[in-house]
Scaffold this motif. Structure first.
Motif, PDB file in Angstrom:
ATOM      1  N   VAL A 158       0.853  -1.190   0.000  1.00  0.00           N
ATOM      2  CA  VAL A 158       0.000   0.000   0.000  1.00  0.00           C
ATOM      3  C   VAL A 158       0.887   1.237   0.000  1.00  0.00           C
ATOM      4  CG1 VAL A 158      -1.807   1.290   1.194  1.00  0.00           C
ATOM      5  CG2 VAL A 158      -1.803  -1.224   1.274  1.00  0.00           C
ATOM      6  N   THR A 159       0.566   2.187  -0.854  1.00  0.00           N
ATOM      7  CA  THR A 159       1.356   3.415  -0.970  1.00  0.00           C
ATOM      8  C   THR A 159       0.637   4.573  -0.299  1.00  0.00           C
ATOM      9  OG1 THR A 159       2.377   2.693  -3.043  1.00  0.00           O
ATOM     10  CG2 THR A 159       2.417   5.047  -2.576  1.00  0.00           C
ATOM     11  N   TYR A 160       1.382   5.296   0.524  1.00  0.00           N
ATOM     12  CA  TYR A 160       0.832   6.428   1.265  1.00  0.00           C
ATOM     13  C   TYR A 160       1.582   7.697   0.860  1.00  0.00           C
ATOM     14  CZ  TYR A 160      -0.706   2.530   4.215  1.00  0.00           C
ATOM     15  OH  TYR A 160      -1.240   1.343   4.677  1.00  0.00           O
ATOM     16  N   PRO A 161       0.892   8.682   0.268  1.00  0.00           N
ATOM     17  CA  PRO A 161       1.544   9.961  -0.067  1.00  0.00           C
ATOM     18  C   PRO A 161       2.034  10.648   1.202  1.00  0.00           C
ATOM     19  CG  PRO A 161      -0.625   9.770  -1.100  1.00  0.00           C
ATOM     20  CD  PRO A 161      -0.531   8.670  -0.103  1.00  0.00           C
ATOM     21  N   GLY A 162       3.041  11.515   1.058  1.00  0.00           N
ATOM     22  CA  GLY A 162       3.626  12.145   2.238  1.00  0.00           C
ATOM     23  C   GLY A 162       3.751  13.649   2.154  1.00  0.00           C
ATOM     24  N   ILE A 163       3.703  14.296   3.306  1.00  0.00           N
ATOM     25  CA  ILE A 163       3.955  15.734   3.439  1.00  0.00           C
ATOM     26  C   ILE A 163       5.107  15.911   4.411  1.00  0.00           C
ATOM     27  CG2 ILE A 163       3.005  17.968   4.110  1.00  0.00           C
ATOM     28  CD1 ILE A 163       0.218  16.817   3.639  1.00  0.00           C
TER      29      ILE A 163
END
Length: 272
Positions: A158-163
């Protein structure tokens, strides 16, 4: 007939006054609502669009800003640890059966309630360490923070975008710390936090540590953590889960806490 005319005239006059007053009151209320809405909209413009969506997914920044007191309890080996924080000035009290740590708005202090030596985190950092993790993502609305895009985190397919979050010089005790908030790409709820550690001797200050979110509870319209799970890490990636931090008796209030609770007790010592 003359008396009837006067009575009708007076009634119409009173009705007209009431209508005007009601109209004026409604107008003032509407203007106040519009003013508050404009304030929130103006404030959210300084945050990246994806972070605003994360705030909204957790109940909204305006709701968070309206709260004054946050309290939660953790079960520790020595008993219950109750943390109370004034959200406006970040004064804090961490109270347990054997020790208490406080922050009076200027300096942290430590109180030993028994002869047993305190062996926890340095109170200089420990008074708000867990609070900072717990108040995610809303804590990221603080002043002095810079946002940028971060490389996404992929975990178990699962890919989680980041800030990426960094701090202006002089903000906080360790402004060199870096945080990365990873979120669900569909729901915009927070899923992970990656962060560096600069206050513990002997730890690589550039290696990312990880805590996992996702187990949320609703408190006064806001999603706050029910548990936060630390993970092992290697090469800036999480590996295996550790025992989670569990939070109970969570309370959010618009009422200010008693200021006296944050004042250093006579037997406590300030921590430099």
């Amino acid at each position: 007939m003359k008396h009837l005319f006067y009575t009708l005239s007076l009634g119409l006059l009173l009705f007209s006054c009431k209508t005007e007053t009601k109209k004026e009151t409604t107008t003032v209320a509407e203007e106040m609502t519009k003013s508050e809405t404009k304030k929130v909209v103006k404030e959210t413009k300084k945050y990246p669009e994806n972070l605003v969506k994360i705030f909204d997914a957790h109940g909204g920044l305006d709701v968070w800003k309206s709260m004054r007191t946050l309290e939660y309890t953790e079960e520790k080996p020595d008993g219950k640890l109750v943390t109370t924080t004034d959200l406006y000035n970040r004064k804090a009290l961490l109270d347990s059966p054997k020790h208490a740590i406080g922050f009076d708005g200027d300096k942290p202090w430590l109180l030993n309630k028994t002869d047993e030596e305190y062996k926890g985190y340095d109170p200089k950092f420990g008074y708000n360490l867990m609070f900072y993790f717990y108040a995610m993502p809303f804590i990221l609305s603080d002043d002095g923070i810079t946002f940028s895009e971060a490389e996404a985190l992929t975990f178990k397919g699962v890919t989680y975008p980041g800030i990426k979050i960094s701090y202006d010089s002089g903000v906080g005790a360790t402004p060199e710390d870096i945080y990365i908030l990873y979120y669900n790409a569909e729901t915009y709820t927070m899923e992970w936090l990656g962060y560096t550690v600069n206050f513990v001797p002997g730890i690589d200050t550039k290696e990312l540590h990880f805590r996992r979110y996702g187990d949320w509870q609703e408190v006064n319209g806001l999603l706050l953590p029910n548990t936060i799970t630390g993970y092992g890490f290697k090469n800036d990636q999480p590996t295996t889960p550790k025992k989670p931090n569990v939070f109970t008796d969570v309370k959010l209030s618009k009422t200010a806490p008693d200021a006296a609770m944050f004042v250093k007790p006579e037997k406590a010592k300030f921590v430099d």
